[in-house]
Design an enzyme around this catalytic site. Structure first.
Site, PDB file in Angstrom:
ATOM      1  N   GLU A  31      -7.776   4.405  12.869  1.00 45.15           N
ATOM      2  CA  GLU A  31      -8.844   3.408  12.758  1.00 45.15           C
ATOM      3  C   GLU A  31      -8.804   2.437  13.935  1.00 45.15           C
ATOM      4  OE1 GLU A  31      -7.605   2.488   8.650  1.00 45.15           O
ATOM      5  OE2 GLU A  31      -9.740   2.587   8.170  1.00 45.15           O
ATOM      6  N   GLU A  49      -4.856   8.359   3.915  1.00 49.92           N
ATOM      7  CA  GLU A  49      -4.734   7.316   2.877  1.00 49.92           C
ATOM      8  C   GLU A  49      -4.841   7.872   1.459  1.00 49.92           C
ATOM      9  OE1 GLU A  49      -6.358   6.988   5.712  1.00 49.92           O
ATOM     10  OE2 GLU A  49      -6.220   4.949   6.498  1.00 49.92           O
TER      11      GLU A  49
END
Ligand code: 3HC
Length: 689
Positions: free
Chosen positions: A102, A122
Site C-alpha cells: 500500500e 491481510e
C-alpha cells in the site's frame, strides 16, 4: 538504532528503512519517513524508498493492532508521499506485503527485483487492507487484480506485477543502483493514484471472487469485506471508498475472527522455537536417510530434498524401493513442469537422491527417519538394524502417529539421539510436523529437529510422549463423542453438518469413510477395551464386518456412486444404526446441532487442556497450531483453545460438568488446568508450562 535514514545520491534522495527483521511499519518507521519527506534537500529531484535487510516492508506492525494508535499513522505517511512535490519511487526486494504494498501504491513508481513478490495478505489475519489497498490497486491494475490480491491474500511474482502494471520495471540484479538510475532518468512526473480515474466495472470479476470467497474461505468475514470495499470505491469514488475501507478495517481489527487469526500468526512462529528450558545447539545435517519407500517415506524424502539434504532411500522390498524412488522423481518432474521449482533445483534434487541397496547405505547419514509400518516390533527391528551400522551420533527418528517413543529409544544404545517426527500425509505437502521429545532426547537433538522443520518449510510443534501425541490424542476424544451421539440418536448427516457449519472442513463420518473404516478397526485391535469407548465404535465395527469400509468399497457411513467421492445418504446405513441401537437397548432421541458441536468440540478442548496440564504440550498456543494446520480447525476460530477462551472457560467448564452429570465422569472429568484457569480468569491459548 535509526530505523529510517536518508542520503543524497546525485539528485535522488534515497530514504532507507532498516527495521529488522521484516521492516514492518512500526511507529518509528512511519515517523522517520514523514520526517525525511518534510525536509527535502533543495538539490533533490526525486525520492527513492528502499529497504535494508532481507525484504521490503512486509506490512503494518501486527503487534501494534489493538493498541492505542500512535501518530503519525500509516494514512499520514501515504499522504506525505502523495503530497511530496517530487516524484517518489519504491524499490522493492523480498516481499512488499499489506501496508508495504500500500505504501508503494502511494508512490509514483514501483521498481522490483526479479525475485520480489507483492501481495495483500491481510485476509490471512482476518483483515482487509486498511491503507487504501482496496482503492489504489484497482485504479492501477484493474478490478480483477485488485480483488484477486486482496481476496485470495496470495502474493504474485515480479513478472506478474509487471504484466498487470503494478511494477514499472523489473531488474535482474543491482536493484538499488538501477532504481537510483530509474529515479534520476525516468521518474519525472507525479502520478498520484488518488487522482486516477476509476476502472470500468467488471461484474464477472466480482462474481468470480465472491464465489471464491464463499467456497474457499467459508465462514470468513474479511474476504467479503474486501469485495464490499472495492465495490464501494468503484461506485462512490476514491475518497468515499477510502473512508469505507477504513471503517471496515476498524471493525475487523476488533473482531473475534481477526484476533483469532493474529493469535495463530504469532503462535505458528512461537511453536518453532524451543520450549522453555531447552538450550541445545543445532547439529549440522547434510545427509539424511529414509527407511521405507511407501507413501510416507516418499513424502518425507521429498521434504528433505526440498530442505537441501542429500537423501538415501531404502526399503527391504526392492520392488517397493524402486516404485518409491520413481515416485519421488515423478513429483520433482511435476514440480518443475508446474513452475514450482527451477530446472537447476530439479536437477539438484534428482542428483541428491540415491537408493541404498542395503542397510550399509546409511553409514554416512547424520539423521535417519524410519517410515515403516506402524508396529512397535517392526520399528524396533529397523532401529536395531540401524543402530548396528550407523554412526553412534546419528539421529534416529521415527515417523509414528501413536507409538511410545521412549520404549523404542530404550531398545537402542544412546537413546538421547532418538525422537519422533510425526509427519502428516502427504508429508511433502502438509505443513504440520509434530516433533516428539522422548524422556531421553537431548536438547541438541530437539533443536536440530526444530531447525530441520524450518528448513523443510514445516510448522513444527514439540510434543511429549503419550498415545497419539497432541493431535491424535485429542481427535480421539472428538471422534468418541461423534460415535456416541450417533448411538444416542443423531444421524451421520446431522453430525457432519453440525461440525461443518461450525467451520470444520469435513464431518467425522465423511472423514472416516475417506480414511477407510478398516484402518481404525485394525488399530483398535491393538488396544485393550479400557483404553477407549467401545460403544462409540459399535456402528463402525459393524460396517467394517459387513465389508463397508468407506469410499474405497463404495459404501461406509455413506454410499458412493461410480467411484465418485460425493457422500450420499444410504438407507442401508440407517438400518444398520437402528439395529445396533436396538441391540444396545437405546431409544434414539432428538439431538440438536448445539449439543453436537459442544460435545465434539468441548471434548477436544478438555483433552487438550488435560495434555497441556500434563506438560505434553509446552504451550497452549502450540495446541491451536496443531489443530489449525493438521486437522482443519477453522483458522478464523484460532484453534480449539483460542475458541474456548473466546466462549469463556467458565462456560466450557460448566458444560463439561453438566455432560459429566448426564453421561458419567469416565470421559467428562474436567481437566484440572481448565478448572484452574476458569477460576483464575486465565486463558488456555496463552498458557505456557
Ligand atoms: N508485523 C510484526 N511482526 C512481523 C510482521 C508484521 N507485519 N511480519 C513478520 N513479523 C515478525 C514475525 O512475527 C517473526 O518474529 P519472531 O522472529 O519474533 O518470531 C519475524 O518477523 C520473522 O517472520 P517470519 O518468521 O514469518 O519470517 P519469514 O522470512 O519466514 O517470512 C514474511 C517473512 C513473508 C514477511 C512473513 O513474516 C509474513 O508473511 N509476515 C506477515 C505479512 C503480513 O501479513 N502483512 C500484512 C500486515 S497487516 C497490514 O499491513 C495492514 C495494513 O493494510 C494497514
Amino acid at each position: 538504532m535509526q530505523v529510517v535514514s536518508h542520503a543524497l545520491e546525485g539528485a535522488v534522495l534515497v530514504i532507507t528503512v532498516d527495521n529488522p527483521p521484516v521492516n514492518a511499519l512500526s511507529h518509528a518507521v512511519r515517523e522517520g519517513i514523514v520526517n525525511a519527506l518534510s525536509d527535502l534537500p533543495s538539490e533533490a529531484e526525486a525520492v527513492l524508498i528502499v529497504c535494508a535487510g532481507r525484504t521490503f516492508i512486509a506490512g503494518a506492525d501486527i503487534s501494534e493492532f489493538g493498541k492505542p494508535p500512535l501518530s503519525p499513522g500509516l494514512a499520514d505517511v501515504l499522504e506525505a508521499l502523495e503530497n511530496c512535490p517530487l516524484p517518489v519511487v519504491a524499490a522493492i526486494h523480498g516481499q512488499a506485503l499489506g501496508g508495504g504494498l500500500e505504501l508503494s501504491l502511494a508512490c509514483d513508481y514501483r521498481v522490483l527485483d526479479s525475485k520480489a513478490r507483492v501481495g495483500l495478505p491481510e485476509v490471512n489475519l482476518g483483515l482487509i487492507p486498511g491503507a487504501g489497498g482496496t482503492q489504489r490497486l484497482q485504479r492501477l491494475a484493474g478490478v480483477d487484480t485488485g480483488l484477486k490480491l486482496a481476496v485470495s491474500g496470495k502474493p504474485i511474482s515480479a513478472n506478474e506485477a509487471l504484466d498487470v502494471g503494478i511494477a514499472d520495471a523489473v531488474f535482474q540484479d543491482q536493484l538499488v543502483t538501477n532504481a537510483v538510475a530509474f529515479a534520476a532518468e525516468t521518474a519525472k512526473q507525479k502520478r498520484c493514484l488518488r487522482d486516477a480515474p476509476a476502472p470500468p466495472m467488471d461484474t464477472d470479476a466480482f462474481d468470480r471472487w465472491t464465489g471464491y470467497a464463499h467456497k474457499k474461505m467459508r465462514g470468513q468475514a474479511a474476504p467479503l469485506a474486501v469485495i464490499d470495499a472495492v465495490r464501494h470505491g468503484l461506485e462512490n469514488g476514491f475518497e468515499a471508498g477510502l473512508k469505507h475501507e477504513r471503517a471496515l478495517f476498524e471493525d475487523l481489527v476488533s473482531s473475534h475472527q481477526s484476533k483469532a487469526m493474529r493469535h495463530l500468526f504469532f503462535a505458528e512462529r512461537l511453536a518453532g522455537k524451543p520450549p522453555r528450558g531447552v538450550e541445545g545447539k543445532p547439529i549440522a545435517l547434510s545427509q539424511a536417510g529414509v527407511v521405507g519407500a511407501g507413501t510416507m517415506g516418499v513424502g518425507i524424502a521429498l521434504s528433505l530434498l526440498a530442505a537441501g539434504k542429500d537423501v538415501v532411500l531404502f526399503d527391504v522390498k526392492p520392488a517397493a524401493l524402486s516404485v518409491g524412488y520413481d515416485r519421488i522423481r515423478a513429483v520433482i518432474d511435476g514440480d518443475l513442469a508446474k513452475g514450482r521449482i527451477s530446472e537447476t533445483e530439479a536437477a539438484s534434487r534428482r542428483q541428491r537422491l540415491t537408493k541404498a541397496e542395503d542397510w550399509s547405505g546409511f553409514d554416512q547419514c547424520d539423521i535417519i527417519i524410519e517410515a515403516v509400518f506402524e508396529d512397535m516390533e517392526i520399528k524396533k527391528t529397523v532401529f536395531a538394524a540401524l543402530a548396528e551400522r550407523v554412526r553412534a551420533d546419528a539421529i534416529l527418528a521415527t515417523n509414528t502417529s501413536y507409538l511410545d517413543i521412549d520404549e523404542l529409544a530404550r531398545s537402542v544404545p544412546h537413546p538421547n539421539r532418538v525422537l519422533g517426527l510425526h509427519f502428516f500425509s502427504p508429508a511433502h505437502i502438509m505443513k504440520l510436523l509434530e516433533i516428539v521429545r522422548g524422556e531421553a532426547t537431548s536438547d541438541d537433538v530437539l533443536v536440530t529437529a526444530l531447525a530441520l522443520g524450518k528448513q523443510m518449510g514445516k510448522i513444527s510443534v514439540v510434543s511429549g510422549v503419550c498415545h497419539g501425541f497432541i493431535g491424535n490424542r485429542m481427535i480421539s476424544a472428538y471422534g468418541r463423542e461423534a460415535g456416541l451421539l450417533l448411538l444416542e440418536g443423531a444421524s451421520p448427516q446431522a453430525i457432519d453438518k453440525a461440525v461443518t457449519d461450525f467451520g470444520m472442513p469435513m464431518g467425522p463420518f465423511t472423514m472416516a469413510d475417506m480414511a477407510g473404516l478398516d484402518i481404525g478397526y485394525s488399530n483398535r485391535k491393538k488396544l485393550s477395551p479400557d483404553q477407549y469407548e467401545t460403544r462409540a465404535v459399535l456402528v463402525h465395527d459393524q460396517l467394517v464386518e459387513m465389508g463397508r469400509k468407506g469410499q474405497k468399497t463404495g459404501s461406509g457411513f455413506y454410499r458412493y456412486e461410480d467411484g465418485n467421492r460425493t457422500p450420499l445418504h444410504d438407507a442401508k446405513t440407517d438400518e444398520i444404526i437402528a439395529a445396533v441401537r436396538t441391540r444396545e437397548g437405546i431409544t434414539p432421541r432428538e439431538i440438536d446441532a448445539e449439543e453436537i458441536v459442544e460435545r465434539c468440540i468441548f471434548a477436544l478442548i478438555n483433552e487438550g487442556a488435560a495434555l497441556l496440564g500434563e506438560g505434553i504440550a509446552a504451550r497452549g498456543s502450540d495446541v491451536d497450531v496443531v489443530y489449525a494446520n493438521g486437522y482443519g480447525f477453522p483458522r478464523w476460530r484460532g484453534g480449539p483453545f483460542s475458541y474456548a477462551d473466546q466462549v469463556g472457560l467458565d462456560y466450557v467448564a460448566e458444560r463439561i460438568a453438566s455432560f459429566a452429570e448426564r453421561f458419567g465422569t469416565r470421559w467428562w472429568t474436567p481437566a484440572p488446568l481448565l478448572i484452574e484457569l476458569a477460576k483464575s480468569g486465565g486463558a488456555l491459548a496463552t498458557h505456557e508450562n
